[in-house]
Write a protein that holds these residues in place. Structure first.
Motif, PDB file in Angstrom:
ATOM      1  N   GLY A 229       0.807  -1.216   0.000  1.00 19.31           N
ATOM      2  CA  GLY A 229       0.000   0.000   0.000  1.00 19.31           C
ATOM      3  C   GLY A 229       0.836   1.260   0.000  1.00 19.31           C
ATOM      4  O   GLY A 229       0.291   2.343   0.198  1.00 19.31           O
ATOM      5  N   ARG A 230       2.139   1.166  -0.206  1.00 24.90           N
ATOM      6  CA  ARG A 230       3.023   2.346  -0.200  1.00 24.90           C
ATOM      7  C   ARG A 230       3.793   2.413  -1.510  1.00 24.90           C
ATOM      8  O   ARG A 230       5.002   2.409  -1.534  1.00 24.90           O
ATOM      9  CB  ARG A 230       3.981   2.274   0.990  1.00 24.90           C
ATOM     10  CG  ARG A 230       3.287   2.373   2.327  1.00 24.90           C
ATOM     11  CD  ARG A 230       4.277   2.420   3.483  1.00 24.90           C
ATOM     12  NE  ARG A 230       4.773   1.098   3.865  1.00 24.90           N
ATOM     13  CZ  ARG A 230       6.017   0.677   3.683  1.00 24.90           C
ATOM     14  NH1 ARG A 230       6.893   1.447   3.084  1.00 24.90           N
ATOM     15  NH2 ARG A 230       6.389  -0.530   4.087  1.00 24.90           N
ATOM     16  N   ARG A 231       3.061   2.495  -2.602  1.00 23.52           N
ATOM     17  CA  ARG A 231       3.721   2.452  -3.885  1.00 23.52           C
ATOM     18  C   ARG A 231       2.937   3.278  -4.890  1.00 23.52           C
ATOM     19  O   ARG A 231       1.868   3.810  -4.585  1.00 23.52           O
ATOM     20  CB  ARG A 231       3.824   1.012  -4.389  1.00 23.52           C
ATOM     21  CG  ARG A 231       2.491   0.441  -4.823  1.00 23.52           C
ATOM     22  CD  ARG A 231       2.604  -0.945  -5.407  1.00 23.52           C
ATOM     23  NE  ARG A 231       1.428  -1.278  -6.190  1.00 23.52           N
ATOM     24  CZ  ARG A 231       0.265  -1.655  -5.696  1.00 23.52           C
ATOM     25  NH1 ARG A 231       0.113  -1.752  -4.375  1.00 23.52           N
ATOM     26  NH2 ARG A 231      -0.765  -1.931  -6.470  1.00 23.52           N
ATOM     27  N   VAL A 232       3.477   3.380  -6.107  1.00 26.80           N
ATOM     28  CA  VAL A 232       2.710   3.928  -7.224  1.00 26.80           C
ATOM     29  C   VAL A 232       2.749   2.926  -8.366  1.00 26.80           C
ATOM     30  O   VAL A 232       3.687   2.147  -8.489  1.00 26.80           O
ATOM     31  CB  VAL A 232       3.252   5.293  -7.712  1.00 26.80           C
ATOM     32  CG1 VAL A 232       3.156   6.340  -6.607  1.00 26.80           C
ATOM     33  CG2 VAL A 232       4.677   5.172  -8.231  1.00 26.80           C
ATOM     34  N   ASP A 233       1.708   2.977  -9.192  1.00 27.08           N
ATOM     35  CA  ASP A 233       1.663   2.210 -10.425  1.00 27.08           C
ATOM     36  C   ASP A 233       1.682   3.197 -11.589  1.00 27.08           C
ATOM     37  O   ASP A 233       1.265   4.351 -11.451  1.00 27.08           O
ATOM     38  CB  ASP A 233       0.409   1.344 -10.490  1.00 27.08           C
ATOM     39  CG  ASP A 233       0.416   0.253  -9.426  1.00 27.08           C
ATOM     40  OD1 ASP A 233       1.510  -0.265  -9.142  1.00 27.08           O
ATOM     41  OD2 ASP A 233      -0.652  -0.065  -8.888  1.00 27.08           O
ATOM     42  N   ILE A 234       2.147   2.741 -12.739  1.00 30.79           N
ATOM     43  CA  ILE A 234       2.228   3.600 -13.923  1.00 30.79           C
ATOM     44  C   ILE A 234       1.583   2.860 -15.088  1.00 30.79           C
ATOM     45  O   ILE A 234       1.899   1.706 -15.356  1.00 30.79           O
ATOM     46  CB  ILE A 234       3.691   3.963 -14.238  1.00 30.79           C
ATOM     47  CG1 ILE A 234       4.297   4.722 -13.066  1.00 30.79           C
ATOM     48  CG2 ILE A 234       3.779   4.809 -15.513  1.00 30.79           C
ATOM     49  CD1 ILE A 234       5.762   5.053 -13.236  1.00 30.79           C
ATOM     50  N   THR A 235       0.680   3.549 -15.785  1.00 30.10           N
ATOM     51  CA  THR A 235      -0.074   2.963 -16.880  1.00 30.10           C
ATOM     52  C   THR A 235       0.134   3.759 -18.150  1.00 30.10           C
ATOM     53  O   THR A 235      -0.020   5.001 -18.140  1.00 30.10           O
ATOM     54  CB  THR A 235      -1.565   2.898 -16.546  1.00 30.10           C
ATOM     55  OG1 THR A 235      -1.722   2.209 -15.295  1.00 30.10           O
ATOM     56  CG2 THR A 235      -2.351   2.179 -17.630  1.00 30.10           C
TER      57      THR A 235
END
Length: 239
Positions: A229-235
């Protein structure tokens, strides 16, 4: 007369001396050859080579009758014997050109062939949405972009992961843009997810990604394991 008698005996004495000297030299030569022959047999037995014969002329060895696959090993064993001067091999086995002069040390092995140069072919860079998304997913799986708990501070690994993404996106075509989605753990301030995405967006822009090609959004909370829960995703998206 006495002088005449001694003059007659002198040639006889000289001949006797020469004969004794010749016998001594011949005997010494025989002793050397016999000793080297015995030591040669022992040396060949020690290395497990048989099927041939070693003869000596003084300190010079001649090998005959050894199988081709054993000839080199036999020569090497004889070369190592102290007192051997040269080694020749004759018969069906093709020897090295000329006699081999020994130095008392084992011969050096031939140099190994040079190693082929490392491949300089770099993996092809992606050119479309699917290619960029696949590479982004690979990079994030290897080094996720993560944050310290309850902050917008990137972890050391998270910063490395973001910089790898920046290297990839600097060459992205204009028709693509990239959505950065922040995540927080259940119970955390959901605004934190947007701020985390903004942190990564600014880092990408500082490292060459065009300002209008990356934008930030927030995401629902995650019940994942520690760090999930301490992250980012990139799309990747098509404009």
């Amino acid at each position: 007369m006495p002088g005449t008698r001694w003059s007659r005996l002198l040639p006889t004495a000289l001949l006797v001396t020469l004969a004794l000297t010749a016998i001594s030299v011949w005997s010494t030569s025989d002793d050397i050859e016999a000793g080297l022959t015995a030591r040669a047999k022992n040396a060949l037995a020690d290395v497990g080579v048989s099927g041939g014969e070693v003869t000596f002329s003084g300190r010079d060895a001649n090998l005959t009758g050894f199988p081709p696959d054993k000839a080199a090993q036999a020569m090497d064993a004889i070369q190592r014997i102290d007192g051997v001067r040269t080694v020749e091999i004759s018969g069906d086995t093709a020897p090295p050109a000329g006699p081999v002069t020994t130095s008392g040390e084992p011969s050096s092995p031939p140099p190994a062939p040079p190693s082929p140069p490392p491949s300089s072919t770099a993996p092809a860079k992606p050119t479309d949405k699917a290619g960029f998304q696949a590479e982004i997913d690979r990079l994030l799986a290897a080094t996720p972009i993560t944050f310290e708990p309850d902050t917008t501070d990137l972890t050391a690994d998270g910063e490395r992961g973001a910089l790898e993404i920046a290297k990839l996106l600097t060459d992205a075509p204009r028709e693509l843009r990239f959505r950065i989605t922040g995540t927080v753990a259940t119970g955390s301030d959901r605004k934190l997810s947007l701020n985390r995405a903004l942190t990564v967006e600014r880092l990408l822009e500082r490292n060459g990604v065009k300002r209008d090609q990356a934008y930030s959004t927030q995401r629902r909370t995650s019940d994942g394991a520690s760090g999930e829960g301490r992250r980012v995703d990139i799309t990747a998206e098509q404009r």
